[in-house]
Design a protein around this motif. Structure first.
Motif, PDB file in Angstrom:
ATOM      1  N   THR A  35       3.798 -24.871  13.405  1.00 48.23           N
ATOM      2  CA  THR A  35       2.828 -24.234  12.502  1.00 48.23           C
ATOM      3  C   THR A  35       3.305 -22.845  12.082  1.00 48.23           C
ATOM      4  O   THR A  35       3.022 -22.391  10.971  1.00 48.23           O
ATOM      5  N   PHE A  36       4.050 -22.171  12.964  1.00 52.80           N
ATOM      6  CA  PHE A  36       4.614 -20.861  12.651  1.00 52.80           C
ATOM      7  C   PHE A  36       5.565 -20.967  11.450  1.00 52.80           C
ATOM      8  O   PHE A  36       5.536 -20.135  10.534  1.00 52.80           O
ATOM      9  N   PHE A  37       6.429 -21.989  11.466  1.00 56.76           N
ATOM     10  CA  PHE A  37       7.379 -22.214  10.369  1.00 56.76           C
ATOM     11  C   PHE A  37       6.646 -22.343   9.040  1.00 56.76           C
ATOM     12  O   PHE A  37       6.941 -21.631   8.066  1.00 56.76           O
ATOM     13  N   TRP A  38       5.677 -23.230   8.996  1.00 54.71           N
ATOM     14  CA  TRP A  38       5.003 -23.483   7.716  1.00 54.71           C
ATOM     15  C   TRP A  38       4.118 -22.318   7.303  1.00 54.71           C
ATOM     16  O   TRP A  38       3.939 -22.065   6.105  1.00 54.71           O
ATOM     17  N   ASP A  39       3.578 -21.586   8.262  1.00 48.69           N
ATOM     18  CA  ASP A  39       2.802 -20.398   7.925  1.00 48.69           C
ATOM     19  C   ASP A  39       3.677 -19.356   7.238  1.00 48.69           C
ATOM     20  O   ASP A  39       3.296 -18.782   6.217  1.00 48.69           O
ATOM     21  N   LYS A  40       4.859 -19.111   7.796  1.00 45.65           N
ATOM     22  CA  LYS A  40       5.790 -18.157   7.183  1.00 45.65           C
ATOM     23  C   LYS A  40       6.192 -18.604   5.782  1.00 45.65           C
ATOM     24  O   LYS A  40       6.256 -17.797   4.843  1.00 45.65           O
ATOM     25  N   PHE A  41       6.476 -19.876   5.634  1.00 46.23           N
ATOM     26  CA  PHE A  41       6.899 -20.410   4.340  1.00 46.23           C
ATOM     27  C   PHE A  41       5.790 -20.265   3.303  1.00 46.23           C
ATOM     28  O   PHE A  41       6.018 -19.803   2.174  1.00 46.23           O
ATOM     29  N   GLU A  42       4.574 -20.638   3.686  1.00 48.20           N
ATOM     30  CA  GLU A  42       3.455 -20.558   2.752  1.00 48.20           C
ATOM     31  C   GLU A  42       3.062 -19.106   2.458  1.00 48.20           C
ATOM     32  O   GLU A  42       2.678 -18.783   1.329  1.00 48.20           O
ATOM     33  N   LYS A  43       3.168 -18.236   3.446  1.00 48.59           N
ATOM     34  CA  LYS A  43       2.846 -16.823   3.208  1.00 48.59           C
ATOM     35  C   LYS A  43       3.805 -16.201   2.193  1.00 48.59           C
ATOM     36  O   LYS A  43       3.417 -15.312   1.424  1.00 48.59           O
ATOM     37  N   ALA A  44       5.059 -16.651   2.201  1.00 49.00           N
ATOM     38  CA  ALA A  44       6.013 -16.147   1.211  1.00 49.00           C
ATOM     39  C   ALA A  44       5.560 -16.522  -0.197  1.00 49.00           C
ATOM     40  O   ALA A  44       5.553 -15.678  -1.112  1.00 49.00           O
ATOM     41  N   ASN A  45       5.160 -17.759  -0.385  1.00 51.30           N
ATOM     42  CA  ASN A  45       4.687 -18.198  -1.698  1.00 51.30           C
ATOM     43  C   ASN A  45       3.407 -17.468  -2.089  1.00 51.30           C
ATOM     44  O   ASN A  45       3.224 -17.085  -3.259  1.00 51.30           O
ATOM     45  N   TYR A  46       2.521 -17.256  -1.122  1.00 40.72           N
ATOM     46  CA  TYR A  46       1.271 -16.538  -1.362  1.00 40.72           C
ATOM     47  C   TYR A  46       1.567 -15.104  -1.824  1.00 40.72           C
ATOM     48  O   TYR A  46       0.936 -14.582  -2.752  1.00 40.72           O
ATOM     49  N   PHE A  47       2.559 -14.488  -1.197  1.00 37.01           N
ATOM     50  CA  PHE A  47       2.977 -13.131  -1.573  1.00 37.01           C
ATOM     51  C   PHE A  47       3.534 -13.127  -3.001  1.00 37.01           C
ATOM     52  O   PHE A  47       3.164 -12.267  -3.821  1.00 37.01           O
ATOM     53  N   TYR A  48       4.403 -14.070  -3.308  1.00 31.35           N
ATOM     54  CA  TYR A  48       4.980 -14.128  -4.659  1.00 31.35           C
ATOM     55  C   TYR A  48       3.891 -14.260  -5.720  1.00 31.35           C
ATOM     56  O   TYR A  48       3.931 -13.596  -6.767  1.00 31.35           O
ATOM     57  N   GLU A  49       2.915 -15.122  -5.456  1.00 35.05           N
ATOM     58  CA  GLU A  49       1.841 -15.335  -6.426  1.00 35.05           C
ATOM     59  C   GLU A  49       1.014 -14.063  -6.629  1.00 35.05           C
ATOM     60  O   GLU A  49       0.631 -13.729  -7.755  1.00 35.05           O
ATOM     61  N   ASN A  50       0.751 -13.338  -5.556  1.00 29.70           N
ATOM     62  CA  ASN A  50      -0.002 -12.092  -5.683  1.00 29.70           C
ATOM     63  C   ASN A  50       0.817 -11.000  -6.364  1.00 29.70           C
ATOM     64  O   ASN A  50       0.260 -10.174  -7.110  1.00 29.70           O
ATOM     65  N   ILE A  51       2.119 -10.984  -6.142  1.00 26.94           N
ATOM     66  CA  ILE A  51       2.986 -10.035  -6.841  1.00 26.94           C
ATOM     67  C   ILE A  51       2.967 -10.324  -8.342  1.00 26.94           C
ATOM     68  O   ILE A  51       2.897  -9.395  -9.169  1.00 26.94           O
ATOM     69  N   LEU A  52       2.982 -11.581  -8.698  1.00 27.83           N
ATOM     70  CA  LEU A  52       2.940 -11.943 -10.120  1.00 27.83           C
ATOM     71  C   LEU A  52       1.584 -11.585 -10.738  1.00 27.83           C
ATOM     72  O   LEU A  52       1.518 -11.117 -11.880  1.00 27.83           O
ATOM     73  N   LYS A  53       0.513 -11.790  -9.992  1.00 28.23           N
ATOM     74  CA  LYS A  53      -0.824 -11.461 -10.508  1.00 28.23           C
ATOM     75  C   LYS A  53      -0.981  -9.963 -10.751  1.00 28.23           C
ATOM     76  O   LYS A  53      -1.739  -9.548 -11.630  1.00 28.23           O
ATOM     77  N   THR A  54      -0.293  -9.164  -9.979  1.00 26.80           N
ATOM     78  CA  THR A  54      -0.421  -7.703 -10.085  1.00 26.80           C
ATOM     79  C   THR A  54       0.814  -7.071 -10.722  1.00 26.80           C
ATOM     80  O   THR A  54       0.995  -5.849 -10.650  1.00 26.80           O
ATOM     81  N   ALA A  55       1.652  -7.879 -11.349  1.00 23.95           N
ATOM     82  CA  ALA A  55       2.946  -7.392 -11.839  1.00 23.95           C
ATOM     83  C   ALA A  55       2.820  -6.298 -12.898  1.00 23.95           C
ATOM     84  O   ALA A  55       3.715  -5.458 -13.043  1.00 23.95           O
ATOM     85  N   LYS A  56       1.724  -6.283 -13.626  1.00 23.51           N
ATOM     86  CA  LYS A  56       1.543  -5.267 -14.664  1.00 23.51           C
ATOM     87  C   LYS A  56       0.809  -4.025 -14.144  1.00 23.51           C
ATOM     88  O   LYS A  56       0.627  -3.058 -14.888  1.00 23.51           O
ATOM     89  N   ASP A  57       0.405  -4.063 -12.884  1.00 17.24           N
ATOM     90  CA  ASP A  57      -0.235  -2.895 -12.278  1.00 17.24           C
ATOM     91  C   ASP A  57       0.833  -1.907 -11.834  1.00 17.24           C
ATOM     92  O   ASP A  57       1.968  -2.277 -11.525  1.00 17.24           O
ATOM     93  N   SER A  58       0.461  -0.641 -11.775  1.00 15.04           N
ATOM     94  CA  SER A  58       1.386   0.395 -11.315  1.00 15.04           C
ATOM     95  C   SER A  58       1.760   0.169  -9.854  1.00 15.04           C
ATOM     96  O   SER A  58       0.967  -0.344  -9.058  1.00 15.04           O
ATOM     97  N   LEU A  59       2.978   0.567  -9.494  1.00 18.01           N
ATOM     98  CA  LEU A  59       3.390   0.491  -8.090  1.00 18.01           C
ATOM     99  C   LEU A  59       2.506   1.358  -7.199  1.00 18.01           C
ATOM    100  O   LEU A  59       2.426   1.129  -5.991  1.00 18.01           O
ATOM    101  N   THR A  60       1.838   2.339  -7.798  1.00 14.02           N
ATOM    102  CA  THR A  60       0.967   3.219  -7.018  1.00 14.02           C
ATOM    103  C   THR A  60      -0.460   2.691  -6.902  1.00 14.02           C
ATOM    104  O   THR A  60      -1.297   3.321  -6.253  1.00 14.02           O
ATOM    105  N   SER A  61      -0.742   1.556  -7.547  1.00 15.53           N
ATOM    106  CA  SER A  61      -2.088   0.998  -7.425  1.00 15.53           C
ATOM    107  C   SER A  61      -2.326   0.568  -5.989  1.00 15.53           C
ATOM    108  O   SER A  61      -1.391   0.172  -5.281  1.00 15.53           O
ATOM    109  N   ARG A  62      -3.573   0.629  -5.565  1.00 17.84           N
ATOM    110  CA  ARG A  62      -3.855   0.339  -4.162  1.00 17.84           C
ATOM    111  C   ARG A  62      -3.528  -1.115  -3.811  1.00 17.84           C
ATOM    112  O   ARG A  62      -3.031  -1.397  -2.719  1.00 17.84           O
TER     113      ARG A  62
END
Length: 443
Positions: free
Chosen positions: A99-126
């Motif tokens: 479960t640790f393996f798949w959690d790490k793998f899925e968290k990476a994708n979750y991070f990428y999706e959130n980075i894309l959702k906030t890609a137009k926000d300033s790096l200084t945004s909270r």
């Protein structure tokens, strides 16, 4: 009036301290023995004896070692209890590494999706700063484990044993986060350059392949199919062939995880009771089960936990384990250490104040396996930890009822135990909390 600290006031403080015999006596003890050892209250041992009127037999404890997988261990332990009872398997464990393996793998994708959702926000945004501060970590929530199991199933520990990087995860986390932050640079640039969705998707797939490679190298490759052989407590031999992680779960656990709900106690003004909450950017599996919490008063919170244990089932729970807790002897009690008296300082805050001001949040998940009831009221609780058998009573802790009130924040129970009012709330509107809300803390 100046804001700086002057010499006269320091001299005054020093004189007052030095002339107080109590302070000087306590100073000698604390300098020699440390704060907690000098503040330990023996009465806490007397009040928290390991005897419980409701006491589930849950066997040998597991050991998460140098990793932050308590939430995962606690959840898998509740399933392990069921397997041990139904299939007469002693000291059996499920694979936390799987479960640790798949959690790490899925968290990476979750991070990428959130980075894309906030890609137009300033790096200084909270929100962007929040994402980049910790791209991924070991911690999690019950619903995140549910999302993993519903997608990937589970396997016995013998099929995917522990690895060095699952038992001591700091190196793996360091390099995963280096890669995720570098990938965030690339994804944000692609959005800034108006790259097409297909171009971004292609680049993200390459990134995920890199994550998979890191995880497979460090943790091993998760099995797609396997055979499971075991002897039960009666020494009977069993062999189950050509299982998948999903069919193993269905046969050996067989619980509908949608029938469980997270219950929290957060007595802050922004979270009215008997309402449903979620936390923005909290999760692991994109498209999987969303983290949701029902907030209830503490009296009802405890009644739900007791009802499930009286029905013979242990209870996953989350708390702030480091508060007034003796790790060696396994006692969590408000009077475990009289630090207020040691320092002659009032540290008291309400539970709501501690949450609002960052003094406390959920830091650890364990399993409730017993409770002592006197005239129907809980007085202390039996806790199965995941720190091995060398702490507490062979790995089991005792939690006073007052400690439960102040530092326990979450339990998971079957929906059948909910009141009609809570069942209605569960079907109602969901309030979305900010990503940094304390109820979004990962155990």
């Amino acid at each position: 009036m100046t804001k700086e600290i002057g010499k006269k006031i320091i001299q005054k403080f020093d004189k007052n301290f030095s002339e107080d015999n109590k302070h000087v006596a306590v100073q000698r003890a604390v300098v020699k023995n440390g704060i907690l050892a000098s503040s330990e209250n023996q009465q806490a041992y007397v009040d928290n004896t390991p005897v419980f009127s409701v006491d589930l037999d849950t066997g040998k404890v597991a050991n998460q070692k140098q990793s932050g997988r308590c939430w995962m261990f606690a959840a898998l332990n509740t399933f392990r209890h069921r397997i041990a009872d139904n299939f007469r398997l002693k000291d059996f464990e499920l694979s936390q590494n799987y479960t640790f393996f798949w959690d790490k793998f899925e968290k990476a994708n979750y991070f990428y999706e959130n980075i894309l959702k906030t890609a137009k926000d300033s790096l200084t945004s909270r929100k962007v700063a929040f994402l980049l501060a910790t791209p991924q970590q070991d911690g999690g929530q019950w619903d995140m484990l549910v999302a993993l199991i519903q997608k990937y199933g589970i396997v016995p520990k013998a099929v995917m044993p522990e690895s060095q990087s699952s038992s001591a995860s700091s190196e793996l986390n360091n390099f995963l986060n280096k890669k995720l932050r570098k990938d965030a640079v690339v994804l944000r640039k692609l959005v800034a350059e108006n790259a097409s969705e297909s171009e971004i998707a292609t680049e993200k797939e390459k990134m995920l392949e890199g994550i998979y490679s890191i995880l497979a190298t460090a943790l091993g490759t998760p099995p797609a199919t396997f055979d499971f052989e075991y002897r039960d407590e009666d020494k009977n031999y069993h062999l189950e062939k050509d299982l998948t992680p999903q069919t193993f779960y269905d046969k050996f656990v067989g619980v509908d995880l949608n029938e469980y709900v997270s219950i929290i106690n957060a007595p802050t003004a922004d979270k009215p009771y008997n309402q449903l909450y979620t936390v923005e950017m909290l999760g692991n599996v994109v498209g999987g089960k969303e983290v949701r919490h029902l907030n209830v008063e503490m009296s009802l919170f405890k009644k739900l936990a007791i009802a499930q244990m009286q029905a013979g089932e242990s209870v996953w729970f989350g708390c702030d384990v480091g508060q007034y807790s003796n790790r060696k002897d396994g006692i969590m009690a408000l009077d475990m250490y009289s630090v207020d008296e040691t320092f002659d300082v009032d540290f008291k805050m309400t539970k709501a104040e501690r949450l609002d001001y960052g003094e406390s949040l959920m830091t650890h998940a364990m399993v409730l396996t017993g409770v002592d009831l006197v005239e129907g009221q809980s007085t202390k609780w039996k806790v199965e930890n995941s720190w091995g058998e060398k702490v507490g009573s062979k790995g089991y802790f005792i939690m006073s009822d007052e400690w439960m009130d102040e530092y326990t924040y979450q339990i998971v129970v079957r929906k059948e135990f909910l009141t009609d009012e809570l069942k209605q709330a569960l079907a109602g509107n969901v309030t979305v909390l900010e990503p940094w809300d304390p109820m979004g803390a990962l155990a």
